[in-house]
Structure formats: structure tokens, C-alpha cells
Motif scaffolding. Sequence first.
Motif, PDB file in Angstrom:
ATOM      1  N   GLY A 262       0.809  -1.211   0.000  1.00 25.83           N
ATOM      2  CA  GLY A 262       0.000   0.000   0.000  1.00 25.83           C
ATOM      3  C   GLY A 262       0.847   1.268   0.000  1.00 25.83           C
ATOM      4  N   THR A 263       0.250   2.370  -0.463  1.00 28.61           N
ATOM      5  CA  THR A 263       0.982   3.649  -0.509  1.00 28.61           C
ATOM      6  C   THR A 263       1.260   4.187   0.889  1.00 28.61           C
ATOM      7  N   ASP A 264       0.568   3.677   1.895  1.00 33.68           N
ATOM      8  CA  ASP A 264       0.825   4.107   3.271  1.00 33.68           C
ATOM      9  C   ASP A 264       1.276   2.939   4.150  1.00 33.68           C
ATOM     10  N   GLU A 265       1.728   1.865   3.517  1.00 31.63           N
ATOM     11  CA  GLU A 265       2.166   0.677   4.261  1.00 31.63           C
ATOM     12  C   GLU A 265       3.663   0.781   4.538  1.00 31.63           C
ATOM     13  N   ASN A 266       4.019   0.854   5.803  1.00 32.43           N
ATOM     14  CA  ASN A 266       5.406   1.019   6.232  1.00 32.43           C
ATOM     15  C   ASN A 266       5.883  -0.278   6.876  1.00 32.43           C
ATOM     16  N   ARG A 267       6.638  -1.064   6.126  1.00 29.53           N
ATOM     17  CA  ARG A 267       7.080  -2.373   6.619  1.00 29.53           C
ATOM     18  C   ARG A 267       8.444  -2.276   7.299  1.00 29.53           C
ATOM     19  N   THR A 268       8.594  -2.971   8.410  1.00 30.73           N
ATOM     20  CA  THR A 268       9.906  -3.091   9.044  1.00 30.73           C
ATOM     21  C   THR A 268      10.746  -4.083   8.252  1.00 30.73           C
ATOM     22  N   ILE A 269      12.054  -4.097   8.510  1.00 32.08           N
ATOM     23  CA  ILE A 269      12.923  -5.031   7.793  1.00 32.08           C
ATOM     24  C   ILE A 269      12.573  -6.472   8.159  1.00 32.08           C
ATOM     25  N   GLU A 270      12.112  -6.702   9.405  1.00 29.31           N
ATOM     26  CA  GLU A 270      11.710  -8.053   9.811  1.00 29.31           C
ATOM     27  C   GLU A 270      10.474  -8.508   9.040  1.00 29.31           C
ATOM     28  N   GLN A 271       9.507  -7.624   8.869  1.00 22.99           N
ATOM     29  CA  GLN A 271       8.314  -7.971   8.090  1.00 22.99           C
ATOM     30  C   GLN A 271       8.686  -8.294   6.646  1.00 22.99           C
ATOM     31  N   THR A 272       9.574  -7.497   6.060  1.00 26.32           N
ATOM     32  CA  THR A 272      10.004  -7.732   4.678  1.00 26.32           C
ATOM     33  C   THR A 272      10.647  -9.093   4.528  1.00 26.32           C
ATOM     34  N   LEU A 273      11.578  -9.427   5.421  1.00 18.94           N
ATOM     35  CA  LEU A 273      12.275 -10.716   5.330  1.00 18.94           C
ATOM     36  C   LEU A 273      11.331 -11.874   5.614  1.00 18.94           C
TER      37      LEU A 273
END
Length: 473
Positions: free
Chosen positions: A417-428
Motif C-alpha cells: 500500500g501507498t501508506d504501508e510502512n514495513r519493518t525489515i523483519e516484516q520484509t524478510l
Amino acid sequence: MAIEYLGLSEINGPLVVLEGVKDAFFQEIVEFTVEGNQKKLGRIEAVYEDKAVIQVFEGTENMSLKNTHTRLTGHPMEMALSEDILGRTFDGIGKPIDGLGLITSDYRADINGLPLNPVTRKYPRNYIRTGISAIDGLTTLIRGQKLPIFSGNGLPHDNLAAQIVQQASLGDDTDEKFAIVFAAMGVKYDVAEFFRRTFEESGVSEHVVMFLNLANDPVVERLITPKLALTAAEYLAFEKGMHILVILTDITSYCEAMREVSSSKGEIPSRKGYPGYLYSELATLYERAGIVKNGKGSVTQIPILTMPNDDITHPIPDLTGYITEGQIVLDRQLHGQSVYPPINVLPSLSRLMKDGIGDGYTRADHQDVANQLFSCYAKVGDARALASVIGEDELSPLDKQYLIFGNAFEHEFIGQGTDENRTIEQTLNIGWHLLGILPKDELDRIDTKILEQYYQPTEVNLTAQAKAEADKI
């Protein structure tokens, strides 16, 4: 003592020629008074004996050979700087346009600056989190790096730039100061308002310095805007010890302004009509990023450029790729599938990524996950090409799994999403979830110990997923 000259010898577009000049020097700032009341600024671009060729920032409208008084200031263009510039908005030549008054400071800096001396550079380490998985996970932005975004007309690079400004940070476990310098060159009024409104509504404008050069502003001002932004960034980084992210959009507008002014000067054009010094001018901007030894701050750059006709071999992206440390490429096909941000990860690259991720920076498995996702997504392209020839039903079960992985990777990992801010842990973790679609023995880019620790098979509806992938092909 400043000398005032009456009249001009010649006017040619944004350029004027003044004769009988004494003690003038290259890039000296000139003040014009037109018809006794209108003030304009200019900059000396060439000096021939007693003649000076001057660029007029506000354009030469209303100027004639007889109604203009010219005064040489004796100094290059300078900018008053203090920490009060944070949260402020300026036009393309550094004048405040937010109604909050001038910046008053005894500290003034020459906006032309200098590239960082290689001897004084410190090797970039640690990363800047953007909250965007395709960047943080696969083309990680490292502090002190210059990482351009290659876009095209109609692609959502403005939305991506705004999202990076809103979400960028040094991570959760740091007390270091972080700020953003944002410069827009040649943008339409509605785009400038979009940036301004977005930053205000999201509450990030307090740590953002904005420079806005609109499409209807004089072309010459466009050549000044990025230099002002980088001067402000260098002050905050190297004088105040802050970590600064500079976003410059659109570098293509800057280069086209350079081509127009060069043509007005009568210079011999080079590739595609751009001046022969295009490379050195771009390098002068890009090489102002970095970290200085024994200093606390850093300047990191994300220049954004639109590739004419999506041609990555065009002089602007071509020369930019030589100077910078990688690129992030936006893809029109992904955009057509409503994937945002439409980042094509295969041609995208961050050359400094390996030195700012992993144990102690992000997570120990980061490099292995990135390598494996790249490898598997490359095989998706082979499977899609084969399916387009023989049909999806004739593919092997493994190729069908790769089609499923590719569809999920584009919509769940790249897409957000355009306002979705993922942490590096969520990404991995999303990366591991997607890798679980494939058999364990296909994951040959990951260390065995890490594979045993994180791998979990992901159950998917093979029939429905494969059908969706086949329909897309």
C-alpha cells in the motif's frame, strides 16, 4: 566598491551580454534593476575580455538594452543557513515561499559546493529504512550512497518519492538525528501541491526542507535548485551532524534545462542535443553525497529521473548509471497490473548493499534471502516464456510452482500500500513465506543453517494460483 553599469549590449533568450566589464569572474552573482523598480538576479556564465555573458534567473521579460542597470556583487551565489531551514519551503532560487520570512544567519555557503574529496571519504555502512520491501529487501539504501530511481512518464514515481519521505528512517534502535531535503524541478503546480499537502498531512514536514521549482518558472532557475538542496544537506550533515536523505526529482527536467541554456549560448551539442559536459555536471551533483571521516553526519541521495520513451540507454540514465552506485527501475508492465510500487527487481541493483546489511545491521539472513529471491524470480521469467509457447498445462509441476511464486512475489512482496510502512523483519518474513512455496531443494543460494532455521513450506491452492498466472500470461 560595486560598480553599476547602464544598459546592455545584447539579449538572447535567458542570456544577456554586458560590455565594458572590469574584474568580473565566472559564476559571480549579478543584480539587475529594470525600469528603476523591478529587481532580478543573474549569474555570469562566461567572460571574454571586457564582455560578460549573464544568465538571468527570472527570465529577460521586460528587459531591454536601455532600461536595465546592472551591478556586479563580487561573490558567487550564496545561501543563508541555520537549523531553522528545517520545515521550510523555498522556491527554485532559495527564496522562502511559505510566508514565514527570510532565514537570518551569519553563516552563508557558496551553493556551487565541491564533490567530496575521495581521501576524506568514509566507506558507507548501515542502511536507511524506507519501509518499502522491494527497496529494503533487495536494493537496500545505504547511508552515504547515491541510488537513483529510473522511471518513465506516467509511472508513479511522485507517489513513491512522497512515500519514501514519509517513511524513511534510520531504524527503530537509534537516537541519531535524521532529516530529508526534497527538491522538485520543473514540476506542475498540482504535483507541487501534492507533495506539500502530503508532507503536512502525514506530519513529517517538520524535518523536511523543500525546494520547489515549478514548470512555469524560468528554465535557468532549474539549474540552481539541486545545488541549493545539496548545499542545505551538506550544512545539516557536516556542520550539524545529522544524517540527511536528499531526494531530487526530476533530473531529466534539470538536464533538459541545461540543454536549452546550452543551445542559447550557441555551444556545440553532443548526444541527443545535450551539451558535452552533461556527464561532469551530473557528477558534480551526485558526488556531493557521502560520509566524511571523523564526521558524524552523512548525505545520501535518491535522484529520480524519467527515461524518455522508457529508453534506459538514453544519455541521462546512461551517464547516471556510470556515476551512481546502482539503480531502482520502475516497470510499466507491473504498473499495468496495478502493482505498486512497480519496481522491476531484476535490473535493479544496489552496489553497496552487501556492506550495510546482515548481522549487526538488519538480520543475519538478509543477504541469503535477497540472493534467493533474485534467483527464483529470474527462473519465473523462464517459466513464463515457456508457458507462452507450449501452454501452461504442458509445464512441469516445478515450473507451475514457479509461476505461482512469481505471481505471489509481485503482489505480496513488491506490491504494498501507498501508506504501508514495513519493518525489515516484516520484509524478510514475507520473503521466507514466499520461498516456502518452492521445494526446499530449490533454495540453493541460502546457507544450510539459515535454511533449517527459517524455512517453512507454504500451502497454496496450486490449481487456482496456476490458473490466475496462466490467465495473466
